[in-house]
Design a protein around this motif. Structure first.
Motif, PDB file in Angstrom:
ATOM      1  N   LEU A  16      -2.554  18.168  59.053  1.00 54.12           N
ATOM      2  CA  LEU A  16      -2.949  17.993  60.358  1.00 54.12           C
ATOM      3  C   LEU A  16      -2.795  16.525  60.869  1.00 54.12           C
ATOM      4  CD1 LEU A  16      -4.232  19.276  63.040  1.00 54.12           C
ATOM      5  CD2 LEU A  16      -6.355  18.774  62.027  1.00 54.12           C
ATOM      6  N   CYS A  17      -3.135  15.721  60.077  1.00 54.41           N
ATOM      7  CA  CYS A  17      -2.681  14.066  60.338  1.00 54.41           C
ATOM      8  C   CYS A  17      -1.116  13.871  60.277  1.00 54.41           C
ATOM      9  CB  CYS A  17      -3.277  13.332  58.980  1.00 54.41           C
ATOM     10  SG  CYS A  17      -5.116  13.323  59.219  1.00 54.41           S
ATOM     11  N   GLN A  18      -0.417  14.470  59.496  1.00 54.79           N
ATOM     12  CA  GLN A  18       0.826  14.393  59.668  1.00 54.79           C
ATOM     13  C   GLN A  18       1.564  14.908  60.932  1.00 54.79           C
ATOM     14  OE1 GLN A  18       2.858  12.661  57.141  1.00 54.79           O
ATOM     15  NE2 GLN A  18       4.312  12.623  58.832  1.00 54.79           N
ATOM     16  N   HIS A  19       1.023  16.055  61.240  1.00 54.85           N
ATOM     17  CA  HIS A  19       1.575  16.649  62.595  1.00 54.85           C
ATOM     18  C   HIS A  19       1.350  15.757  63.744  1.00 54.85           C
ATOM     19  CE1 HIS A  19       1.496  19.504  66.111  1.00 54.85           C
ATOM     20  NE2 HIS A  19       0.441  18.749  66.319  1.00 54.85           N
ATOM     21  N   TRP A  20       0.139  15.197  63.825  1.00 55.29           N
ATOM     22  CA  TRP A  20      -0.207  13.979  64.893  1.00 55.29           C
ATOM     23  C   TRP A  20       0.800  12.843  64.698  1.00 55.29           C
ATOM     24  CZ3 TRP A  20      -2.221  15.649  68.986  1.00 55.29           C
ATOM     25  CH2 TRP A  20      -3.027  16.715  69.020  1.00 55.29           C
ATOM     26  N   LEU A  21       1.061  12.263  63.285  1.00 53.25           N
ATOM     27  CA  LEU A  21       1.846  11.305  63.234  1.00 53.25           C
ATOM     28  C   LEU A  21       3.254  11.512  63.600  1.00 53.25           C
ATOM     29  CD1 LEU A  21       0.412   9.891  59.873  1.00 53.25           C
ATOM     30  CD2 LEU A  21       0.297   8.971  62.102  1.00 53.25           C
ATOM     31  N   ASP A  22       3.867  12.849  63.301  1.00 53.00           N
ATOM     32  CA  ASP A  22       5.027  13.423  63.768  1.00 53.00           C
ATOM     33  C   ASP A  22       5.370  13.233  65.142  1.00 53.00           C
ATOM     34  OD1 ASP A  22       5.671  13.326  61.040  1.00 53.00           O
ATOM     35  OD2 ASP A  22       5.394  15.422  60.922  1.00 53.00           O
ATOM     36  N   ARG A  23       4.185  13.799  65.922  1.00 54.89           N
ATOM     37  CA  ARG A  23       4.240  13.903  67.228  1.00 54.89           C
ATOM     38  C   ARG A  23       4.108  12.706  67.916  1.00 54.89           C
ATOM     39  NH1 ARG A  23       4.719  16.181  71.357  1.00 54.89           N
ATOM     40  NH2 ARG A  23       2.686  16.660  72.174  1.00 54.89           N
ATOM     41  N   ALA A  24       3.461  11.523  67.508  1.00 56.82           N
ATOM     42  CA  ALA A  24       3.633  10.258  67.997  1.00 56.82           C
ATOM     43  C   ALA A  24       4.667   9.541  67.799  1.00 56.82           C
ATOM     44  CB  ALA A  24       2.512   9.378  67.437  1.00 56.82           C
ATOM     45  N   ARG A  25       5.357   9.942  66.870  1.00 57.16           N
ATOM     46  CA  ARG A  25       6.787   9.366  66.426  1.00 57.16           C
ATOM     47  C   ARG A  25       7.749   9.965  67.532  1.00 57.16           C
ATOM     48  NH1 ARG A  25       6.566  10.286  61.232  1.00 57.16           N
ATOM     49  NH2 ARG A  25       5.626   8.625  60.618  1.00 57.16           N
ATOM     50  N   GLU A  26       7.783  11.295  67.607  1.00 65.30           N
ATOM     51  CA  GLU A  26       8.624  11.912  68.498  1.00 65.30           C
ATOM     52  C   GLU A  26       8.571  11.303  70.041  1.00 65.30           C
ATOM     53  OE1 GLU A  26       7.634  16.026  68.592  1.00 65.30           O
ATOM     54  OE2 GLU A  26       8.446  16.386  66.529  1.00 65.30           O
ATOM     55  N   ARG A  27       7.253  10.969  70.545  1.00 63.08           N
ATOM     56  CA  ARG A  27       6.824  10.407  71.784  1.00 63.08           C
ATOM     57  C   ARG A  27       7.379   9.185  71.869  1.00 63.08           C
ATOM     58  NH1 ARG A  27       0.721  11.208  73.146  1.00 63.08           N
ATOM     59  NH2 ARG A  27       1.611  10.331  75.101  1.00 63.08           N
ATOM     60  N   LEU A  28       7.286   8.269  70.735  1.00 66.17           N
ATOM     61  CA  LEU A  28       7.863   6.962  70.780  1.00 66.17           C
ATOM     62  C   LEU A  28       9.405   7.020  70.798  1.00 66.17           C
ATOM     63  CD1 LEU A  28       5.639   5.178  68.267  1.00 66.17           C
ATOM     64  CD2 LEU A  28       5.765   4.538  70.495  1.00 66.17           C
ATOM     65  N   ALA A  29      10.157   7.786  70.257  1.00 64.56           N
ATOM     66  CA  ALA A  29      11.552   7.935  70.194  1.00 64.56           C
ATOM     67  C   ALA A  29      11.688   8.389  71.585  1.00 64.56           C
ATOM     68  CB  ALA A  29      11.885   8.840  69.124  1.00 64.56           C
ATOM     69  N   ALA A  30      11.080   9.274  72.275  1.00 62.52           N
ATOM     70  CA  ALA A  30      11.626   9.548  73.356  1.00 62.52           C
ATOM     71  C   ALA A  30      11.545   8.383  74.539  1.00 62.52           C
ATOM     72  CB  ALA A  30      10.679  10.647  73.936  1.00 62.52           C
TER      73      ALA A  30
ATOM     74  N   PRO B 113      -3.336  21.436  67.952  1.00 63.64           N
ATOM     75  CA  PRO B 113      -4.700  21.518  67.289  1.00 63.64           C
ATOM     76  C   PRO B 113      -5.554  20.998  68.232  1.00 63.64           C
ATOM     77  CG  PRO B 113      -3.123  20.166  66.080  1.00 63.64           C
ATOM     78  CD  PRO B 113      -2.368  20.695  66.958  1.00 63.64           C
ATOM     79  N   THR B 114      -7.035  21.506  68.045  1.00 63.09           N
ATOM     80  CA  THR B 114      -8.037  21.058  68.871  1.00 63.09           C
ATOM     81  C   THR B 114      -8.595  19.633  68.178  1.00 63.09           C
ATOM     82  OG1 THR B 114      -9.523  22.730  67.909  1.00 63.09           O
ATOM     83  CG2 THR B 114      -8.484  23.379  69.946  1.00 63.09           C
ATOM     84  N   THR B 115      -8.297  19.592  66.907  1.00 60.96           N
ATOM     85  CA  THR B 115      -9.008  18.531  66.241  1.00 60.96           C
ATOM     86  C   THR B 115      -8.075  17.205  66.515  1.00 60.96           C
ATOM     87  OG1 THR B 115      -9.862  19.894  64.459  1.00 60.96           O
ATOM     88  CG2 THR B 115      -9.536  17.791  63.871  1.00 60.96           C
ATOM     89  N   THR B 116      -8.472  16.087  66.893  1.00 62.70           N
ATOM     90  CA  THR B 116      -7.719  14.893  67.098  1.00 62.70           C
ATOM     91  C   THR B 116      -7.466  14.275  65.643  1.00 62.70           C
ATOM     92  OG1 THR B 116      -9.757  13.567  66.979  1.00 62.70           O
ATOM     93  CG2 THR B 116      -9.237  14.395  69.161  1.00 62.70           C
ATOM     94  N   TYR B 117      -6.386  13.268  65.709  1.00 59.26           N
ATOM     95  CA  TYR B 117      -5.930  12.875  64.497  1.00 59.26           C
ATOM     96  C   TYR B 117      -7.311  12.019  63.807  1.00 59.26           C
ATOM     97  CZ  TYR B 117      -3.908   9.149  61.600  1.00 59.26           C
ATOM     98  OH  TYR B 117      -3.689   8.386  60.676  1.00 59.26           O
TER      99      TYR B 117
END
Length: 73
Positions: free
Chosen positions: A49-63, A8-12
């Motif tokens: 949308l907020c949940q999407h950004w939080l999930d992406r952040a969680r994925e990046r941290l896990a990686a 999405p183009t909208t930030t968290y």
């Protein structure tokens, strides 16, 4: 960091702030039923949308974090 075409183009932060505004407006009352429903629907979109950004952040941290079995020392 470039965004993929599916991002999405909208930030968290933008989504969170707009969601807070939606909540304030709903809590203040004085809206018609149609206005309230429209705001509620927008709030649902923003929450997703907020949940999407939080999930992406969680994925990046896990990686970026080694698994417990991978720790060496």
């Amino acid at each position: 960091m470039s965004e993929s075409p599916n991002e999405p183009t909208t930030t968290y932060e933008q989504a969170r702030e707009e969601l807070a505004d939606v909540v304030r407006r709903l809590e203040a009352g004085g809206l018609t039923l149609e206005e309230s429903l429209t705001l509620w629907e927008r709030g649902e979109q923003l929450a997703e949308l907020c949940q999407h950004w939080l999930d992406r952040a969680r994925e990046r941290l896990a990686a970026a974090t080694p698994a417990e079995g991978d720790q060496r020392g």
